[in-house]
Design a protein around this motif. Structure first.
Motif, PDB file in Angstrom:
ATOM      1  N   ASP A 100     136.874  22.593 122.480  1.00 47.04           N
ATOM      2  CA  ASP A 100     137.115  21.221 122.047  1.00 47.04           C
ATOM      3  C   ASP A 100     138.052  20.563 123.060  1.00 47.04           C
ATOM      4  O   ASP A 100     138.542  21.235 123.964  1.00 47.04           O
ATOM      5  N   PRO A 101     138.308  19.246 122.917  1.00 45.54           N
ATOM      6  CA  PRO A 101     139.096  18.568 123.974  1.00 45.54           C
ATOM      7  C   PRO A 101     140.457  19.210 124.241  1.00 45.54           C
ATOM      8  O   PRO A 101     140.856  19.340 125.409  1.00 45.54           O
ATOM      9  N   ALA A 102     141.176  19.615 123.206  1.00 45.18           N
ATOM     10  CA  ALA A 102     142.513  20.188 123.416  1.00 45.18           C
ATOM     11  C   ALA A 102     142.424  21.547 124.118  1.00 45.18           C
ATOM     12  O   ALA A 102     143.249  21.869 124.977  1.00 45.18           O
ATOM     13  N   HIS A 105     141.811  21.072 127.794  1.00 44.28           N
ATOM     14  CA  HIS A 105     142.986  20.674 128.574  1.00 44.28           C
ATOM     15  C   HIS A 105     143.821  21.866 129.028  1.00 44.28           C
ATOM     16  O   HIS A 105     144.707  21.727 129.863  1.00 44.28           O
ATOM     17  N   MET A 106     143.602  23.027 128.450  1.00 48.45           N
ATOM     18  CA  MET A 106     144.412  24.209 128.761  1.00 48.45           C
ATOM     19  C   MET A 106     143.601  25.350 129.353  1.00 48.45           C
ATOM     20  O   MET A 106     144.041  26.043 130.266  1.00 48.45           O
TER      21      MET A 106
ATOM     22  N   SER B  43     143.799  28.327 116.631  1.00 58.61           N
ATOM     23  CA  SER B  43     143.349  27.271 117.547  1.00 58.61           C
ATOM     24  C   SER B  43     142.031  26.611 117.161  1.00 58.61           C
ATOM     25  O   SER B  43     141.329  26.077 118.003  1.00 58.61           O
ATOM     26  N   GLN B  44     141.702  26.633 115.900  1.00 63.80           N
ATOM     27  CA  GLN B  44     140.469  25.968 115.449  1.00 63.80           C
ATOM     28  C   GLN B  44     140.742  24.585 114.852  1.00 63.80           C
ATOM     29  O   GLN B  44     139.939  23.676 115.016  1.00 63.80           O
ATOM     30  N   VAL B  49     148.130  19.700 117.101  1.00 64.91           N
ATOM     31  CA  VAL B  49     147.936  19.032 118.397  1.00 64.91           C
ATOM     32  C   VAL B  49     149.136  18.148 118.751  1.00 64.91           C
ATOM     33  O   VAL B  49     149.598  17.356 117.928  1.00 64.91           O
ATOM     34  N   LYS B  55     148.498  14.939 127.769  1.00 62.82           N
ATOM     35  CA  LYS B  55     147.191  15.463 127.357  1.00 62.82           C
ATOM     36  C   LYS B  55     147.316  16.227 126.032  1.00 62.82           C
ATOM     37  O   LYS B  55     148.262  17.000 125.845  1.00 62.82           O
ATOM     38  N   ALA B  56     146.327  16.038 125.159  1.00 61.40           N
ATOM     39  CA  ALA B  56     146.332  16.734 123.871  1.00 61.40           C
ATOM     40  C   ALA B  56     146.131  18.226 124.081  1.00 61.40           C
ATOM     41  O   ALA B  56     145.210  18.641 124.787  1.00 61.40           O
ATOM     42  N   VAL B  57     147.008  19.023 123.482  1.00 59.62           N
ATOM     43  CA  VAL B  57     146.844  20.483 123.520  1.00 59.62           C
ATOM     44  C   VAL B  57     147.196  21.044 122.150  1.00 59.62           C
ATOM     45  O   VAL B  57     147.836  20.380 121.342  1.00 59.62           O
ATOM     46  N   LYS B  58     146.757  22.272 121.928  1.00 58.54           N
ATOM     47  CA  LYS B  58     147.072  22.946 120.659  1.00 58.54           C
ATOM     48  C   LYS B  58     148.392  23.693 120.819  1.00 58.54           C
ATOM     49  O   LYS B  58     148.473  24.661 121.575  1.00 58.54           O
ATOM     50  N   ASP B 111     144.911  10.469 122.179  1.00 60.34           N
ATOM     51  CA  ASP B 111     144.452  11.098 123.428  1.00 60.34           C
ATOM     52  C   ASP B 111     143.043  10.632 123.783  1.00 60.34           C
ATOM     53  O   ASP B 111     142.760  10.268 124.933  1.00 60.34           O
ATOM     54  N   ARG B 115     141.899   8.434 127.090  1.00 59.04           N
ATOM     55  CA  ARG B 115     140.949   8.940 128.095  1.00 59.04           C
ATOM     56  C   ARG B 115     139.765   8.008 128.255  1.00 59.04           C
ATOM     57  O   ARG B 115     139.316   7.723 129.369  1.00 59.04           O
ATOM     58  N   HIS B 130     132.266  13.594 118.068  1.00 59.71           N
ATOM     59  CA  HIS B 130     132.205  14.690 119.038  1.00 59.71           C
ATOM     60  C   HIS B 130     133.614  15.067 119.502  1.00 59.71           C
ATOM     61  O   HIS B 130     133.958  16.250 119.600  1.00 59.71           O
ATOM     62  N   GLU B 131     134.445  14.078 119.743  1.00 59.12           N
ATOM     63  CA  GLU B 131     135.805  14.323 120.222  1.00 59.12           C
ATOM     64  C   GLU B 131     136.658  15.033 119.164  1.00 59.12           C
ATOM     65  O   GLU B 131     137.643  15.682 119.490  1.00 59.12           O
ATOM     66  N   GLU B 133     135.846  17.472 117.447  1.00 62.09           N
ATOM     67  CA  GLU B 133     135.368  18.851 117.327  1.00 62.09           C
ATOM     68  C   GLU B 133     136.481  19.821 116.926  1.00 62.09           C
ATOM     69  O   GLU B 133     136.283  20.716 116.111  1.00 62.09           O
ATOM     70  N   GLY B 134     137.646  19.644 117.506  1.00 65.55           N
ATOM     71  CA  GLY B 134     138.730  20.612 117.296  1.00 65.55           C
ATOM     72  C   GLY B 134     139.762  20.170 116.276  1.00 65.55           C
ATOM     73  O   GLY B 134     140.877  20.681 116.271  1.00 65.55           O
TER      74      GLY B 134
END
Lengths: 264, 156
Positions: A100-102, A105-106, B43-44, B49, B55-58, B111, B115, B130-131, B133-134
């Motif tokens: 997924d997008p996050a 990014h990593m 991380s699902q 986030v 930038k978006a990260v978990k 985020d 983008r 779609h974005e 998703e996570g």
């Protein structure tokens, strides 16, 4: 998570020294698989050697038709890179649909290649295009790199620094993602290369990513969706699990191969 | 143990962290910024986030020790005197029910809008789905979440 020692070397030499300093040291390139594995106590590295601080490790460059992607380049940076998009849109598209997008990014290409998850996307592209895996000590052809589930021919202490792709070929990738994990149930990468047509399948093989000789022969003779339809795809050697049995995956290989050719 | 100097929501922070401390635990336990949530811890789900260097990260899948010098923004840091347009849009469009996933939805929403705007692409409802998703919402409120992000995108 078990305790570990974190290293942030600024050079390859410092990274290899850190790798040899621990009982069971591991390279950290993005951590999107390694950290969850550690959290589940399935991995217990004594040391983590982060390669992201090494200059140039995340660079992406093009020289003619050759793409060189640094091991620490994230999936998002590969997907968004103008050179990757123009020289090999299938590779950019593959990167744009990992996780997924996050996570994109990593997560990194080097991490994906070194981990060689049987359902990861990059191994299919690398094997179909016979990419070159560049390490701190040598260059390895993708044909010689993958060695079964979660296994590669990397030596202890060897670090992937870049992956090199010869483009110019016609390429396509299609995957049927598991709806929960987004990993490939089946992913097929088709490529016309200097060495002929190559077709690599991920997500399906019980020994990891593999080339499909029948599809390669059919597409060498006739690069079309119709050519795929005539290929006998055996369920032998394919994974059977909770998500789908080997016959289902065999059928999906044909469907994904058609879509990959259509996308090329 | 590592000493890290990072910027969190505009403030410089210098702290010692264990080498295996996850960013989400550092934010919640050490800085008491409990707006960032732990949902699945695998991380699902995306409740954790945050933005690292924009930038978006978990944050449940990021080591705090690896972020020396980084700029981190959490949901507590997006409002600037008044609510961020994304927060207002979630309020206006009933983009939450229980609210547990909302911090992650807000951070992923900002985020994706950033983008798409940077690339000059249109953020359609399909693209938002779609974005996302996570990011998982177990109240199944996705319809209004998508509406909220579309609304915010027009105002950001």
């Amino acid at each position: 998570m078990y305790s570990t020692k974190y290293h942030n070397p600024a050079s390859i030499d410092a990274a290899t020294a850190a790798l040899s300093s621990g009982e069971e040291a591991k390279v950290l390139a993005g951590g999107q698989t390694l950290l969850p594995t550690m959290k589940q106590h399935l991995a217990e590295p004594s040391d983590l050697v982060d390669i992201r601080g090494i200059a140039g490790m995340a660079d992406i460059s093009a020289n003619g038709a050759t793409l060189t992607i640094g091991a620490a380049a994230t999936h998002a940076s590969v997907a968004d890179n103008a050179d990757v998009q123009s020289l090999c849109p299938a590779l950019a598209g593959l990167a744009a649909h990992i996780g997924d997008p996050a996570v994109r990014h990593m997560g990194t290409i080097g991490g994906s290649m070194a981990n060689n998850d049987p359902a990861a996307d990059y191994p299919a592209a690398a094997l179909a295009m016979n990419a070159t895996i560049v390490t701190n000590s040598r260059e390895i052809a993708a044909d010689d790199f993958f060695d079964g589930l979660f296994a590669t021919n990397l030596e202890d202490g060897e670090i992937i620094t870049a992956i090199r792709f010869e483009t110019g070929a016609k390429c396509g990738y299609a995957k049927f993602p598991n709806p929960a994990s987004r990993y490939a149930m089946v992913g097929v990468f088709v490529a016309q290369t200097g060495g002929g047509v190559r077709v690599a399948v991920t997500g399906a093989g019980d020994d990891g990513v593999f080339r499909h000789a029948g599809l390669e022969a059919a597409l060498s003779a006739d690069w079309s969706e119709g050519a795929v339809a005539g290929v006998d795809i055996s369920p032998g050697g394919l994974l059977s699990d909770f998500h789908g049995d080997s016959a289902y995956r065999a059928n999906l290989i044909g469907v994904m191969a058609k879509r990959a050719v259509a996308a090329s | 143990m590592a000493n890290i100097n990072i910027t969190v929501n505009g403030k410089s922070v210098s702290k010692d962290v264990e080498d295996n401390t996850l960013l989400v635990d550092f934010l919640r336990e050490d800085l008491r910024l409990t707006g960032t949530h732990v949902g699945c811890d695998t991380s699902q789900c995306g409740a954790c986030v945050v933005h690292v260097d924009g930038k978006a990260v978990k944050s449940c899948t990021t080591l705090a020790a690896s972020l020396d010098g980084a700029v981190v923004t959490t949901v507590e840091g997006v409002a600037n005197g008044e609510l961020h347009p994304m927060q207002t849009a979630f309020n206006d469009n009933h983009g939450l029910q229980c609210g547990f996933c909302t911090p992650g939805m807000i951070m992923s929403g900002i985020d994706m809008v950033n983008r798409y705007k940077a690339d000059g692409r249109e953020l359609t409802a399909d693209a938002i789905r779609h974005e996302l998703e996570g990011n998982i919402c177990r109240c199944t409120g996705y319809h209004n979440i998508v509406k909220s992000i579309q609304d915010a995108a027009a105002k950001m």
